[in-house]
Design an enzyme around this catalytic site. Structure first.
Site, mmCIF file in Angstrom:
data_model
loop_
_atom_site.group_PDB
_atom_site.id
_atom_site.type_symbol
_atom_site.label_atom_id
_atom_site.label_comp_id
_atom_site.label_asym_id
_atom_site.label_seq_id
_atom_site.Cartn_x
_atom_site.Cartn_y
_atom_site.Cartn_z
ATOM 1 N N GLU A 85 -24.960 54.870 8.481
ATOM 2 C CA GLU A 85 -23.244 54.415 7.754
ATOM 3 C C GLU A 85 -22.503 53.876 8.694
ATOM 4 O O GLU A 85 -22.400 53.228 9.677
ATOM 5 C CB GLU A 85 -22.450 55.846 7.342
ATOM 6 C CG GLU A 85 -22.306 56.559 8.942
ATOM 7 C CD GLU A 85 -22.035 58.007 9.008
ATOM 8 O OE1 GLU A 85 -20.185 58.201 8.205
ATOM 9 O OE2 GLU A 85 -22.448 58.712 9.352
ATOM 10 N N ASP A 127 -15.583 65.695 6.444
ATOM 11 C CA ASP A 127 -16.812 64.819 7.704
ATOM 12 C C ASP A 127 -16.195 64.612 9.205
ATOM 13 O O ASP A 127 -14.720 64.446 9.038
ATOM 14 C CB ASP A 127 -17.540 63.691 6.770
ATOM 15 C CG ASP A 127 -17.965 63.096 6.537
ATOM 16 O OD1 ASP A 127 -19.000 63.470 8.369
ATOM 17 O OD2 ASP A 127 -19.195 62.303 6.654
#
Length: 813
Positions: A520, A324
């Site tokens: 997020e 990620d």
């Protein structure tokens, strides 16, 4: 012995002798102490002799430099296509805020195709010392091809979980793949198969359910939809590679903190968090994305036990593992540009948006000196090439890029069906719904006529902010859908921006409101209370009820929130989650046909338990003391005649303590913050922010200070996430010297901040990272806004808050 998924799920709830022998306490080393409990699996259709022979031949021709390149994935925002000649990286990605090479992130799909083609053509050039290998272009297509202008935007996963419809999920995957392939992308970073356990987590809406059963079914369905028949995926057929994410237990972090630590036993890790990966791998998933988060203190990007022993070993995954966004840099001893630990743990491709040259060069040195074994590099490269061959990327033909696929009626029809199936009816006292033929209907609320608000995060931008209806050609707002359906049934519909009634009294009011978009980190909250300290929606509901108007609430949110006061002021209450671009799907269920019968009935059932109070963060089905307001699986239909009684309005939690981001709104300072002055400054109320006396005018007759102060809060994560301090202001008189703007005890040049012409209301955003760079201790901020001025300065402020949209943010020196 291969354990079935059903037996694994039972393991989490039943007293099984073998499971009882496991220590429920966290394992400090975060190692898989019981590999025999993990299911055995195999990636379907990814390995065959012919493909492996091609890979072996190609790898024999590749230099070490080219092999290392395959393991690096930069962002299109930091790499130019021509740089591929020196740095032969294997992949590129379009980040949440990255525009195509044209620079226009609201441009036509052709801009994206041209971007993909520019990188692709350089990667497959025939030149000395280079093995032509196409790059694989990845994009966050998390609810449709949601980064591209004009695409079909599906409901977020939190709503899709309520449908309980795997067949429709497969269609959603097919549409997402077709629109992604038609835009030049090869790879969708989805589906997200997290199983959120704490609704405070800002990515809760990316999970289908708090339980693994729905996730298990949906993961396989989405992989099949994106990739087609296992082993037969072809980019030329409109398939793209799937990426099940984020491995492992990103939804199980302690406190619901993004990128946090899942402090759970191996038994729960298997039973709750692994089923979506097992089913996705069995369906042929080509890639898995590792999680930012940790398991019992060990970062997943550096956890060899999970990435290699479990994922590639026990689960039999034969595709490649991608990282990620700079997550490898969080491993102790690593930086974004230097991290051999992550590759040795089993990561095959590192996502390194900006520091990719450093990571490339350092990794190359570490392979050459043996820090990273050549066998590990060969394994990673083989896995990456395997996906490229199986997706048929070596064939330059891209027929789907020539097709008009974005937002076509057939795709929007699938999304509209998903909207209608995902709605959950929490309350329908007096059978107010469906809206009857011929009724006069008032439609109002902040979210009634706004596609961006109804779509949520990961929509055209990372946080889903900064969007207008003009950014969604072909989409339908909830208001537009209601108006069309109501008028088709012989009624009339009026949109009222402020909720005020003009003309004849309506038969019913539909109020549409909810959370504002987030993604997020930014979405993490400390209380489940909706709008703590800012009860605008509740006030609107009360005003309509006071006039004797029956009220239908359509509530948009990325999670189950405590809204008991709002439910009490509503005769009917619909949880619509984040429906996406096809708002008409709501009218399909709420509005009756001309003959008075429902057009469609409610199908949705809660896939998350609805909280009874604002502190019920992790009250999930099957847990001891389970006591929700509305249980997992709850959802009324028109056949039900259940009256919801008056609900408790005791929040059970001091919401003001959770407010770290909203300080001053027109007319009020929000708790726990206070507005204070010192020195030669006078403060009075003036009109502003669209509210009578909603602004505060600050007049300096000498050196003085105005500050917002309160408890010490940690804003370091907000700073890292590119948030800004937003101030809506008006210069009434300029002083002899420039003011200073501060956060904590650190100041920047206010003369470069407050630059609007005198007498005009304006808005400015100053990056939090700017204050951090100037020396502010972002871990301990008790004064998020400080204005220092001198004689002659008069400045009015209407809003002071944190803003997640980085567009236009400045950093004055």
């Amino acid at each position: 012995m291969r354990l079935t998924l059903s037996s694994l799920l039972a393991l989490s709830c039943a007293a099984v002798p073998m499971a009882a022998a496991l220590a429920d306490a966290p394992l400090p080393a975060a190692a898989t102490a019981h590999p025999e409990l993990w299911p055995q699996g195999k990636s379907v259709g990814l390995v065959d002799p012919e493909t492996e022979a091609k890979i072996t031949k190609m790898m024999a021709e590749m230099s070490v430099r080219e092999k290392v390149g395959q393991m690096i994935q930069p962002s299109i925002a930091s790499m130019k296509p021509e740089e591929l000649r020196e740095y032969p990286v294997g992949s590129i990605l379009g980040g949440g805020n990255d525009p195509p090479l044209s620079g226009n992130d609201r441009g036509p799909v052709g801009d994206w195709i041209a971007t993909a083609e520019a990188f692709r053509q350089v990667s497959i050039e025939k030149r000395p010392g280079h093995v032509p290998i196409p790059v694989i272009f990845g994009m966050d297509s998390v609810h449709g091809n949601s980064n591209v202008f004009g695409a079909t935007i599906f409901p977020h996963n939190v709503g899709l979980g309520a449908m309980r419809d795997p067949a429709l999920m497969e269609k959603i995957g097919e549409v997402t793949a077709a629109e992604s392939a038609a835009s030049g992308f090869d790879w969708a970073f989805g589906p997200t198969v997290t199983v959120p356990q704490d609704d405070r987590w800002g990515r809760s809406y990316e999970g289908y359910s708090e339980r693994p059963e729905i996730t298990r079914e949906y993961s396989a369905a989405m992989v099949r939809g994106l990739q087609g028949v296992p082993g037969k995926a072809r980019i030329q057929n409109g398939n793209v590679a799937a990426s099940i994410k984020h491995f492992l237990a990103d939804g199980g972090t302690h406190g619901g903190i993004d990128q946090g630590d899942a402090q759970i036993s191996e038994k729960d890790l298997i039973a709750i968090h692994s089923p979506g990966y097992v089913s996705g791998i069995d369906a042929g998933a080509m890639t898995v994305m590792a999680s930012f988060s940790s398991w019992n203190g060990v970062k997943n990007h550096g956890n060899k036990s999970l990435l290699t022993d479990v994922l590639k070993g026990r689960l039999g995954f034969e595709g490649f593992v991608v990282g990620d966004w700079n997550a490898h840099g969080q491993i102790p001893g690593c930086t974004n540009g230097n991290c051999p630990q992550t590759f040795n743990a089993g990561l095959d491709m590192a996502m390194v948006p900006g520091d990719w040259k450093d990571l490339f060069n350092n990794t190359l040195k570490q392979v050459q000196d043996g820090t990273i074994p050549m066998a590990r590099v060969d394994d990673a490269v083989r896995r990456i090439l395997r996906v490229k061959f199986k997706l048929n990327l070596f064939d330059p033909a891209r027929p789907f890029e020539q097709k008009q696929m974005l937002g076509i009626p057939e795709h929007r029809a699938v999304a509209r069906q998903a909207v209608s199936e995902s709605l959950v009816l929490l309350k329908n006292n007096g059978a107010l719904l469906p809206i009857k033929p011929g009724q006069k209907v008032l439609v109002t609320g902040t979210h009634a006529d706004d596609v961006g608000l109804q779509s949520g995060g990961w929509t055209l931008s990372w946080q889903g902010t900064g969007n207008t209806n003009a950014d969604f050609p072909g989409a339908t707002t909830i208001w537009a859908g209601l108006k069309s359906a109501i008028e088709a049934a012989g009624g009339s519909a009026t949109l009222s921006a402020d909720g005020k009634v003009t003309g004849p009294k309506p038969d019913v009011a539909v109020v549409v409101f909810g959370e504002t978009p987030y993604a997020e980190m930014v979405g993490d909250i400390s209380t489940l209370e909706f709008q703590p300290g800012d009860k605008q929606a509740l006030a609107q509901l009360k005003a309509l009820k006071a006039q004797g108007i029956p009220v239908v609430t359509v509530f948009l949110s990325g999670r189950a929130l405590w809204v008991n006061p709002e439910i009490n002021q509503s005769d009917a209450f619909v949880a619509a989650f984040l429906p996406g671009s096809e708002g008409a799907g709501i009218a399909d269920v709420l509005v009756a046909k001309k003959d008075g019968t429902p057009n469609k009935d409610f199908r949705g059932k809660l896939s998350y338990s609805w909280p009874k109070n604002a502190g019920q963060f992790a009250n999930n089905v099957g847990q001891p003391g389970y006591d929700p307001q509305f249980a997992y699986g709850y959802g009324l239909t028109y056949k039900d005649h259940t009256a919801v009684p008056q609900l408790s309005e005791v929040a059970g939690l001091d919401a003001s303590l959770s407010n770290v981001s909203v300080y001053f709104l027109p007319g009020r300072i929000l708790p726990p913050w206070k507005l204070a002055t010192g020195g030669a400054v006078a403060m009075k109320n003036v009109d502003g922010g669209g509210t009578q006396e909603g602004a505060r005018q600050l007049a300096f007759s000498g050196p003085g200070e105005v500050r917002i102060e309160g408890p010490q809060v940690d804003l370091s994560r907000q700073s890292n996430a590119m948030l800004s301090l937003r101030i809506d202001y008006r210069i009434d008189a300029k002083g002899a010297s420039a003011p200073k703007l501060g956060m904590g005890t650190t100041f920047v040049d206010g003369g470069k901040v407050f630059t609007a012409a005198p007498g005009q209301w304006s808005s400015v955003k100053v990056s939090l990272s700017c204050f951090a760079a100037a020396g502010a201790n972002m871990n301990a901020i008790a004064r998020p806004f400080v204005l220092q001025g001198d004689a002659g300065l008069t400045l009015s402020i209407a809003t002071v808050k944190l803003d997640a949209d980085p567009t236009g943010a400045i950093c004055p020196k």
